[in-house]
Design a protein around this motif. Structure first.
Motif, mmCIF file in Angstrom:
data_model
loop_
_atom_site.group_PDB
_atom_site.id
_atom_site.type_symbol
_atom_site.label_atom_id
_atom_site.label_comp_id
_atom_site.label_asym_id
_atom_site.label_seq_id
_atom_site.Cartn_x
_atom_site.Cartn_y
_atom_site.Cartn_z
ATOM 1 N N THR A 1 5.404 17.845 -58.365
ATOM 2 C CA THR A 1 5.324 19.308 -58.271
ATOM 3 C C THR A 1 4.151 19.831 -59.098
ATOM 4 O OG1 THR A 1 7.711 19.546 -57.937
ATOM 5 C CG2 THR A 1 6.533 21.470 -58.765
ATOM 6 N N ALA A 2 4.001 19.306 -60.331
ATOM 7 C CA ALA A 2 2.918 19.757 -61.211
ATOM 8 C C ALA A 2 1.552 19.477 -60.592
ATOM 9 C CB ALA A 2 3.035 19.082 -62.569
ATOM 10 N N VAL A 3 1.406 18.319 -59.957
ATOM 11 C CA VAL A 3 0.135 17.966 -59.319
ATOM 12 C C VAL A 3 -0.207 18.973 -58.222
ATOM 13 C CG1 VAL A 3 -1.012 16.232 -57.871
ATOM 14 C CG2 VAL A 3 0.300 15.514 -59.867
ATOM 15 N N MET A 4 0.816 19.406 -57.472
ATOM 16 C CA MET A 4 0.594 20.348 -56.382
ATOM 17 C C MET A 4 0.386 21.771 -56.876
ATOM 18 S SD MET A 4 0.577 18.529 -53.651
ATOM 19 C CE MET A 4 0.711 19.827 -52.405
ATOM 20 N N GLU A 5 1.028 22.131 -57.997
ATOM 21 C CA GLU A 5 1.050 23.524 -58.461
ATOM 22 C C GLU A 5 -0.136 23.890 -59.331
ATOM 23 O OE1 GLU A 5 2.430 27.454 -59.185
ATOM 24 O OE2 GLU A 5 2.821 25.975 -57.599
ATOM 25 N N PHE A 6 -0.580 22.963 -60.185
ATOM 26 C CA PHE A 6 -1.602 23.291 -61.179
ATOM 27 C C PHE A 6 -2.902 22.540 -60.870
ATOM 28 C CE2 PHE A 6 2.560 23.524 -63.341
ATOM 29 C CZ PHE A 6 2.565 24.882 -63.647
ATOM 30 N N PRO A 7 -4.012 23.264 -60.680
ATOM 31 C CA PRO A 7 -5.274 22.614 -60.322
ATOM 32 C C PRO A 7 -5.955 21.901 -61.491
ATOM 33 C CG PRO A 7 -5.588 24.987 -60.503
ATOM 34 C CD PRO A 7 -4.111 24.735 -60.648
ATOM 35 N N ASP A 8 -5.568 22.236 -62.728
ATOM 36 C CA ASP A 8 -6.215 21.654 -63.909
ATOM 37 C C ASP A 8 -5.610 20.279 -64.208
ATOM 38 O OD1 ASP A 8 -7.324 20.983 -66.339
ATOM 39 O OD2 ASP A 8 -6.648 22.772 -67.407
ATOM 40 N N PRO A 9 -6.375 19.196 -64.049
ATOM 41 C CA PRO A 9 -5.810 17.853 -64.289
ATOM 42 C C PRO A 9 -5.401 17.635 -65.746
ATOM 43 C CG PRO A 9 -8.181 17.731 -63.944
ATOM 44 C CD PRO A 9 -7.776 19.125 -63.593
ATOM 45 N N VAL A 10 -6.058 18.323 -66.685
ATOM 46 C CA VAL A 10 -5.670 18.198 -68.095
ATOM 47 C C VAL A 10 -4.280 18.790 -68.303
ATOM 48 C CG1 VAL A 10 -6.209 18.913 -70.453
ATOM 49 C CG2 VAL A 10 -8.036 18.159 -68.931
#
Length: 260
Positions: A18-27
């Motif tokens: 979910t985090a990978v899909m929701e937030f564009p910042d890889p950090v």
């Protein structure tokens, strides 16, 4: 009655997706992933490691989390995994992480026990202990008193509660994806994560209690004086199939009959 859901490994993995899909910042995704794994392996309440800096009296710090390496009698705190410290040679990976908490809400007299999680003993399979080790090398904690996620870059951490807010939003979106109520998948679900995971892999009731430092009798805290349990349960903690998310959804979404 609404029951909270423990953040067992398959749910943690779903949260990471979910985090990978929701937030564009890889950090930011890396810090959310690390927070999920730390909460999972150490059975931590969100106030233990995700509270704002202003309220960090008992926040988990770099000096409390240790990496243990094969062939080394003494561990390295995660605040020692960078120069000028002489950390283990390049290519060496830890075989466990441990936590010595200075405070436990359930044991306010200060008898909080050690918590630990071993690396995945199955060759070739993913190991979140090794992933966390690489994370702390990439985002080093510069001193013993710094909170374990105090190294989040300022241009990513836009407010004192930013990481916690993103952590909670990740759980909210994952709950919706899994068909659960938003109020069922909360940060505090990490507190019972290891117990649910070990039980799902067929672990004993004793292992379930000891994994998260649960105390029903005072003598149990002395049974974490070595790493026998955490090393024995390392494979269970890495077993992505230990908990059936379909069963979790059924148990936590089926309406209960009214009380007579």
């Amino acid at each position: 009655m609404i029951l909270s859901v423990s953040l067992s490994l398959p749910i943690v993995q779903s949260c990471i997706d979910t985090a990978v899909m929701e937030f564009p910042d890889p950090v930011l995704v890396a810090f959310i992933t690390a927070a999920l794994y730390i909460g999972y392996i150490f059975s931590l309440r969100p106030d233990d490691f995700l509270v704002p800096v202003a309220n960090d009296k008992h926040r988990v710090r770099g000096c409390q989390v240790h990496a243990w390496f094969p062939g080394h009698d003494q561990p390295y705190s995660i605040s020692q995994l960078h120069p000028p410290y002489i950390f283990p040679p390049s290519g060496t990976r830890p075989n466990r992480f441990s936590l010595l908490a200075d405070y436990d809400k359930a044991n306010v007299t200060g008898d909080a026990s050690m918590r630990a999680c071993g690396a995945n003993p199955i060759p070739g399979q993913f190991c979140f202990i090794h992933w966390l080790y690489e994370f702390f090398l990439l985002f080093p904690i510069l001193d013993d008193r710094t909170a374990i996620f105090g190294s989040i870059p300022a241009n990513t951490n836009t407010s004192p509660t930013f990481l916690y807010d993103c952590f909670r939003r990740t759980l909210k979106l994952t709950a919706l994806k899994l068909g659960l109520r938003v109020s069922q998948l909360l940060p505090r679900g990490a507190r019972g994560a290891a117990s649910a995971q070990i039980k799902g892999s067929g672990g004993s009731q004793q292992d379930c209690k000891l994994s998260g430092g649960w105390h029903s009798r005072a003598f149990e805290k002395y049974q974490r004086s070595d790493f026998a349990m955490s090393d024995r349960c390392a494979a269970a903690m890495h077993n992505i199939d230990a908990v059936d998310v379909n069963v979790v959804r059924y148990v936590h979404s089926t309406p209960r009959p009214p009380t007579l």
